[in-house]
Write an enzyme that holds these catalytic residues in place. Structure first.
Site, PDB file in Angstrom:
ATOM      1  N   HIS A  11      -9.992   1.085   2.588  1.00 35.08           N
ATOM      2  CA  HIS A  11      -9.819   2.319   2.693  1.00 35.08           C
ATOM      3  C   HIS A  11     -10.809   3.020   2.608  1.00 35.08           C
ATOM      4  O   HIS A  11     -10.891   4.773   4.100  1.00 35.08           O
ATOM      5  CB  HIS A  11      -8.921   3.136   1.505  1.00 35.08           C
ATOM      6  N   CYS A  67       0.948  -1.578   0.023  1.00 34.66           N
ATOM      7  CA  CYS A  67      -0.185  -0.009  -0.203  1.00 34.66           C
ATOM      8  C   CYS A  67       1.302   1.776   0.309  1.00 34.66           C
ATOM      9  O   CYS A  67       1.826   1.410   0.372  1.00 34.66           O
ATOM     10  CB  CYS A  67      -0.780   0.088   1.232  1.00 34.66           C
ATOM     11  N   HIS A 125      -9.250  -3.912  -1.303  1.00 41.08           N
ATOM     12  CA  HIS A 125      -7.850  -3.137  -0.993  1.00 41.08           C
ATOM     13  C   HIS A 125      -8.556  -1.873  -0.781  1.00 41.08           C
ATOM     14  O   HIS A 125      -8.116  -1.159   0.015  1.00 41.08           O
ATOM     15  CB  HIS A 125      -6.542  -3.317  -1.501  1.00 41.08           C
ATOM     16  N   GLU A 126      -8.544  -1.134  -2.038  1.00 39.87           N
ATOM     17  CA  GLU A 126      -8.510  -0.028  -1.780  1.00 39.87           C
ATOM     18  C   GLU A 126     -11.001   0.752  -1.340  1.00 39.87           C
ATOM     19  O   GLU A 126     -10.243   1.456  -0.886  1.00 39.87           O
ATOM     20  CB  GLU A 126      -9.624   0.029  -3.591  1.00 39.87           C
TER      21      GLU A 126
HETATM   22 NI    NI Z   1      -3.389   1.031   0.020  1.00 43.20          NI
END
Ligand code: NI
Length: 167
Positions: free
Chosen positions: A142, A96, A138-139
């Site tokens: 966030h 990341c 993953h995104e």
């Molecule tokens: Ni990330």
């Protein structure tokens, strides 16, 4: 266009939940260009989320098309994304831009279905699998204030110090 500054762990702002986008205007589209440039400037840049640059709106970009021999949807602009189907699960290594010194092993669904809006507010839907599905999950984390660090089963066995951040 501009490369924006990336917030890095342990910046508390990375834990903030992002708000839905309601205005699809030229300012948003200019921001998307800057966000894309920031993603592409980063090592390994296959995805980025708006809160990583301090804009707490539900916006993520993913583009894994440079990886050889994988299925992908090309460059995805994901505004107000929602995953509504998850299938299978798999352990895999993630990095990341907000956690530049480490990688980690994280369990993710192997395939997902999601809806989102594009830069004009039009509805989109995608099926993603494998590496792309991992990048999207993953995104989207966030946007809820989550990092891959929060999903490690064990920091002792699943967290790895980077020697060099490979491009
Ligand atoms: Ni990330």
């Amino acid at each position: 266009m501009a490369v924006l500054e990336i917030l890095t762990y342990p910046d508390e702002r990375l834990k903030q939940e992002s708000e839905p986008v309601t205005v699809f205007d030229d300012e948003l589209r200019a921001f998307l260009k800057d966000l894309e440039e920031t993603m592409r400037a980063g090592p390994g840049g296959v995805g980025i989320a708006a809160p990583q640059v301090g804009r707490f709106q539900r916006i993520a970009l993913v583009d894994v098309s440079a990886k050889p021999k994988i299925e992908h949807n090309g460059f995805m602009v994901l505004i107000n994304p929602e995953i509504h189907q998850w299938d299978g699960y798999e352990l895999g290594r993630e990095g990341c831009m907000s956690v530049p010194d480490f990688t980690g092993n994280v369990i993710r669904a192997t395939s997902i279905a999601l809806t989102a809006q594009d830069a004009q507010g039009q509805p989109l839907s995608f099926q993603c699998s494998g590496y792309e599905a991992r990048a999207v999950q993953h995104e989207l984390d966030h946007l809820d204030g989550m990092l891959f660090l929060d999903r490690l089963v064990s920091r002792r066995t699943d967290l790895f110090k980077r020697k060099v951040y490979k491009k």
